[in-house]
Design an enzyme around this catalytic site. Sequence first.
Site, PDB file in Angstrom:
ATOM      1  N   LYS A   1      13.096  59.856 -62.734  1.00 37.00           N
ATOM      2  CA  LYS A   1      11.500  59.784 -63.491  1.00 37.00           C
ATOM      3  C   LYS A   1      12.245  60.739 -64.902  1.00 37.00           C
ATOM      4  CE  LYS A   1       7.265  61.530 -61.739  1.00 37.00           C
ATOM      5  NZ  LYS A   1       7.062  60.734 -62.951  1.00 37.00           N
TER       6      LYS A   1
ATOM      7  N   HIS B   1      11.229  63.286 -56.025  1.00 35.79           N
ATOM      8  CA  HIS B   1      11.181  62.260 -56.840  1.00 35.79           C
ATOM      9  C   HIS B   1      12.653  61.618 -56.828  1.00 35.79           C
ATOM     10  CE1 HIS B   1       6.846  62.392 -57.580  1.00 35.79           C
ATOM     11  NE2 HIS B   1       6.462  61.392 -57.857  1.00 35.79           N
TER      12      HIS B   1
END
Length: 267
Positions: free
Chosen positions: A159, A155
Site C-alpha cells: 500500500k 493493510h
Amino acid sequence: MKIIKIILAGPRGRMGREAVELIQREEHFELVACLDRVNEGKRLSDLDGFPQIDAPIYKDPVKCFQEIEADVLIDLTTPEIGKIHTKLAVEHGIRPVVGTTGFNEEELQELTELADAKKTGVIIAPNFAVGAILMMKFAQMAAKHFQDVEIIELHHDRKLDAPSGTGIKTAEMISKTRTPKQQGHPNEEETIQGARGAETKDGIRIHSVRLPGLVAHQEVIFGGEGQSLTIRHDSYNRASFMSGVKLAVETIMTLDVLVYGLENIIE
Ligand SMILES: NC(=O)C1=CN([C@@H]2O[C@H](COP(=O)(O)OP(=O)(O)OC[C@H]3O[C@@H](n4cnc5c(N)ncnc54)[C@H](OP(=O)(O)O)[C@@H]3O)[C@@H](O)[C@H]2O)C=CC1
Ligand SMILES: O=C(O)C1=N[C@H](C(=O)O)C[C@H](O)C1
C-alpha cells in the site's frame, strides 16, 4: 437495461483485475477501454490473464477520453495518477467512480466545485465494502457516547498511502458526532517519533500497520470508564469490494454532483 460504457484505469492491479471480472460478469456493463501506465496501443486480450477481452489500452488519458465514447471511468490506480484521471474525466464529461485513495481535503473541494460546474457525477469511495461502510456508521453512532477513540488500520505492505482512506474517512465521520477532546495525558511525550500515530485536526489518532499477508482491516477502539468498545472490519479478499463498485457505477448515472463516501448511497 441501458448498457453502461466503462473505461477502467489500472486493469493490471489487484483491484483492477477484480474490476475487469465484475465488468465481464454484469450484462449491462461494457469495458470500452483501459488506461494503463504501460502497454499503450495493445488490446487487453494481448496481456496475460485477460483472454478474449477486446478493449484498447491507452496511456494518455486525454487521448482516451477524446477518442472513446464512455459513461463512466473506474479509477483504481495510485494517489498521484488517480487525481489527474478524475479531473480530466470530469472535464470530458465522463463520470468517475474513484476507489483510489490519497485525496486530501483541498483536492476533494476542488473536484466538488468542478463536478458542480460541469454538472457531472463523481463518486469518491475510500472503501467499497459494505461491512466497512457499516463499521464507519457504527463508529459514528458510538462516538456520541464515547469521546475517547483511536483507529488502527492494517493493510498489506504494497500500500502506498498512509493513513488509509478508510481510516481518514472514519475519523471524519466520528468527528461529526464526537465532542472534541484532547486524548491521552496532557503531558505525554513520544520518546520514539510516531509512537502515538497520526493525529487528525480533531485530535483522533490513526495507527497504520503494514504487513505481508494482510488485505484490508480496521479496528475502531472506544474507551470509557471501566469499559471499551471495539468495532472491527476485515476484507479477506478484493472481491469484497466489488458489490460496492457495481452500486457506485449504477448510481453515478443518476448523479450530477460529487459524492464522497458510499455511506451517502447505501441506506
Ligand atoms: N476504495 C476501495 O474500496 C479500495 C481502494 N483501493 C485503492 O485502490 C488503489 C489501487 O489499489 P491496488 O489495486 O491494491 O493497487 P495496485 O498497485 O495493485 O494497482 C495499481 C495499478 O495502477 C497502475 N498504474 C500506475 N500508474 C498508472 C497510470 N499512469 N495509468 C494507469 N494505470 C497506472 C499500476 O501499474 P504498475 O503496477 O505498472 O505501476 C497498477 O497496475 C489504491 O489507491 C488503493 O488504496 C484498494 C482497495 C479497495
Ligand atoms: O490499498 C488498499 O488495499 C485499500 N485501500 C483503501 C483505503 O485506503 O482505505 C480501502 C481498503 O482499505 C483497501
